[in-house]
Design a protein around this motif. Structure first.
Motif, PDB file in Angstrom:
ATOM      1  N   ALA A 221      31.640  42.173  31.058  1.00 13.80           N
ATOM      2  CA  ALA A 221      31.040  40.944  31.582  1.00 13.80           C
ATOM      3  C   ALA A 221      30.397  41.191  32.939  1.00 13.80           C
ATOM      4  CB  ALA A 221      32.119  39.862  31.702  1.00 13.80           C
ATOM      5  N   ILE A 224      27.175  43.103  32.418  1.00  8.01           N
ATOM      6  CA  ILE A 224      26.120  42.215  31.912  1.00  8.01           C
ATOM      7  C   ILE A 224      25.554  41.366  33.048  1.00  8.01           C
ATOM      8  CG2 ILE A 224      25.794  40.115  30.542  1.00  8.01           C
ATOM      9  CD1 ILE A 224      27.457  41.428  28.353  1.00  8.01           C
ATOM     10  N   ASP A 225      26.421  40.889  33.922  1.00  3.26           N
ATOM     11  CA  ASP A 225      25.936  40.109  35.068  1.00  3.26           C
ATOM     12  C   ASP A 225      24.998  40.953  35.937  1.00  3.26           C
ATOM     13  OD1 ASP A 225      27.397  37.952  34.234  1.00  3.26           O
ATOM     14  OD2 ASP A 225      29.105  38.346  35.555  1.00  3.26           O
ATOM     15  N   ARG A 289      25.631  34.158  28.104  1.00  6.57           N
ATOM     16  CA  ARG A 289      26.670  34.749  28.970  1.00  6.57           C
ATOM     17  C   ARG A 289      27.708  33.692  29.359  1.00  6.57           C
ATOM     18  NH1 ARG A 289      30.394  35.204  31.482  1.00  6.57           N
ATOM     19  NH2 ARG A 289      30.865  36.507  33.300  1.00  6.57           N
ATOM     20  N   ASP A 290      27.242  32.506  29.724  1.00  6.37           N
ATOM     21  CA  ASP A 290      28.167  31.442  30.099  1.00  6.37           C
ATOM     22  C   ASP A 290      29.071  31.041  28.937  1.00  6.37           C
ATOM     23  OD1 ASP A 290      27.053  31.459  32.612  1.00  6.37           O
ATOM     24  OD2 ASP A 290      25.691  29.781  32.219  1.00  6.37           O
ATOM     25  N   GLN A 292      29.915  33.124  26.647  1.00  7.01           N
ATOM     26  CA  GLN A 292      30.608  34.352  26.270  1.00  7.01           C
ATOM     27  C   GLN A 292      30.254  34.821  24.862  1.00  7.01           C
ATOM     28  OE1 GLN A 292      34.785  34.468  27.279  1.00  7.01           O
ATOM     29  NE2 GLN A 292      34.512  33.017  28.964  1.00  7.01           N
ATOM     30  N   TRP A 294      28.835  37.553  23.642  1.00  8.72           N
ATOM     31  CA  TRP A 294      28.462  38.864  24.164  1.00  8.72           C
ATOM     32  C   TRP A 294      27.453  39.576  23.275  1.00  8.72           C
ATOM     33  CZ3 TRP A 294      29.962  38.318  28.772  1.00  8.72           C
ATOM     34  CH2 TRP A 294      31.180  37.722  29.081  1.00  8.72           C
ATOM     35  N   VAL A 297      24.098  38.141  23.955  1.00 13.57           N
ATOM     36  CA  VAL A 297      23.623  38.570  25.270  1.00 13.57           C
ATOM     37  C   VAL A 297      23.055  39.988  25.187  1.00 13.57           C
ATOM     38  CG1 VAL A 297      24.274  39.095  27.650  1.00 13.57           C
ATOM     39  CG2 VAL A 297      25.248  37.114  26.517  1.00 13.57           C
TER      40      VAL A 297
END
Length: 414
Positions: A221, A224-225, A289-290, A292, A294, A297
């Motif tokens: 995570a 990804i951010d 993303r918010d 989740q 994945w 994303v």
């Protein structure tokens, strides 16, 4: 005299009843031993059947069934003999007791005989049983490893959920292993050793993969951010660069013929559209993303990167074109020298160790010289097509490179 005779005969009846009771006890013991041996052998047969699917194992099972039929027969004779005579009845006649004794002795002898057959059959099974037990010894450790891996995966999921991460896809994958665990618990007796061990290994691998992914989830995570921030920065920079393409195109139009820039006309508008699409995909990736999601994303990030790469290349093409055209306009001979050097190097290789070059190589090299001369001649006039000239030089050098590769390949096998 009469009294003595009664006593003698009475004593004889008692003796016969005692003999009959002894025969009954001996038959009961033989029956119990045969029943116990049959039960033990059934366990051995089931062990072999669970671990071994060979013809020898199947034949052993068939032999056990045949023995079972003989055991049923002699057991039936024994039970009938027991049921036919109540040896505890006080008025039991001596002759009846004697007959009961004989029947019970015969029943016991048959039980003992079949018990002997059973023992010999069991002894012959020992190699198969040893092999089966060795195979079965693999089952329990494999099952325990699989269960431990499932527990570790479940604990890992609980840990990341405690950090506010849903990990729904991993939970679904873990739940999907439930039916497999049920079959694993049913054991080798129902599914066989090989299938049970393989199932345990599959569960182990799947559970370990889930555990590893769960453990990496916080790091994933965070990565990804970082990637989303980087891509947003890159998209903004590309947007700014796209705005500078129009001045470059204006310079190309002013100084060079249409053939040198007309294929770049679409770049500014296309770049603006591509950047807008990238920004929309980045917003969608942010929402995923918010939530989740994945996998979504990751897919969006890859699409954004590919689009940015293509747009970056298109935006860079205009400035690269201007730079190259300015260089060739100042000194066309630099491209000619590069191309001529490549041709001469290939010609020297073609003549190495030869008095006459191979026509398969001489012809394309001569053609390359002619093509280079034609391209250079095409620069004469008021508005030379420098872009065509550059492309021709590149294609000539590529053709020469193919000839060189062919020559080296042929000489390597000579």
């Amino acid at each position: 005299m009469t009294t003595a005779s009664r006593r003698w005969f009475g004593g004889r009846d008692e003796s016969r009843r005692a003999d009959a009771q002894a025969a009954k006890d001996a038959a009961a013991a033989a029956f119990y031993e045969l029943d116990t041996a049959q039960r033990d052998l059934r366990i051995s047969i089931e062990t072999i059947a669970a671990a071994d699917g060979s013809p020898a194992a199947r034949q052993a099972g068939e032999g056990f069934v045949a023995l079972g039929r003989r055991i049923d027969e002699v057991s039936h004779v024994y039970i009938e003999a027991v049921d036919a005579h109540d040896l505890d009845r006080p008025e039991l006649d001596g002759s009846v007791a004697a007959r009961a004794r004989n029947e019970l002795i015969r029943a016991r002898d048959e039980l003992v005989r079949v018990k002997g057959e059973l023992d010999r059959f069991a002894q012959g099974l020992q190699p198969l049983l040893d092999k089966a037990e060795t195979q079965l010894a693999r089952v329990a450790p494999a099952r325990e490893r699989a269960k431990a891996a499932l527990l570790a995966a479940s604990d890992a999921l609980d840990a990341v959920r405690a950090k506010g991460m849903r990990a729904d896809d991993l939970a679904v994958r873990l739940a999907a292993l439930g039916p497999e665990l049920t079959k694993l618990n049913q054991g080798a007796g129902q599914h066989g050793v090989q299938e049970t061990v393989q199932r345990a290994d599959r569960i182990l691998r799947s559970a370990e993969a889930i555990r590893a992914e769960a453990a990496r989830l916080p790091e994933r995570a965070a990565e990804i951010d970082r990637r989303l921030v980087s891509l947003r920065t890159r998209a903004q920079a590309l947007h700014n660069r796209a705005e500078r393409v129009d001045p470059v195109l204006s310079e190309l139009r002013r100084r060079f013929s249409a053939a040198c820039w007309q294929d770049l006309q679409h770049v500014p508008d296309q770049a603006v559209r591509e950047v807008a699409q990238v920004e929309e995909r980045l917003r969608e990736a942010g929402r995923a993303r918010d939530e989740q999601r994945w996998t979504d994303v990751g897919t969006l990030i890859e699409a954004v990167r590919a689009s940015l790469d293509a747009t970056d290349e298109a935006v860079s093409a205009a400035q690269d074109r201007l730079t190259r055209l300015e260089a060739v306009a100042r000194d066309p001979q630099e491209e000619v020298r590069r191309t001529r050097f490549a041709i001469r190097d290939a010609q020297r290789l073609a003549m190495a160790g030869r008095s006459v070059p191979d026509p398969r190589h001489a012809r394309p090299l001569d053609g390359a010289v002619a093509r280079m001369d034609r391209a250079l001649a095409g620069l004469e006039g008021r508005h030379p097509d420098y872009w065509h000239f550059l492309q021709e030089m590149e294609e000539v050098r590529a053709a020469v490179g193919r000839v060189v590769a062919d020559m080296r390949g042929r000489r390597a096998v000579e």
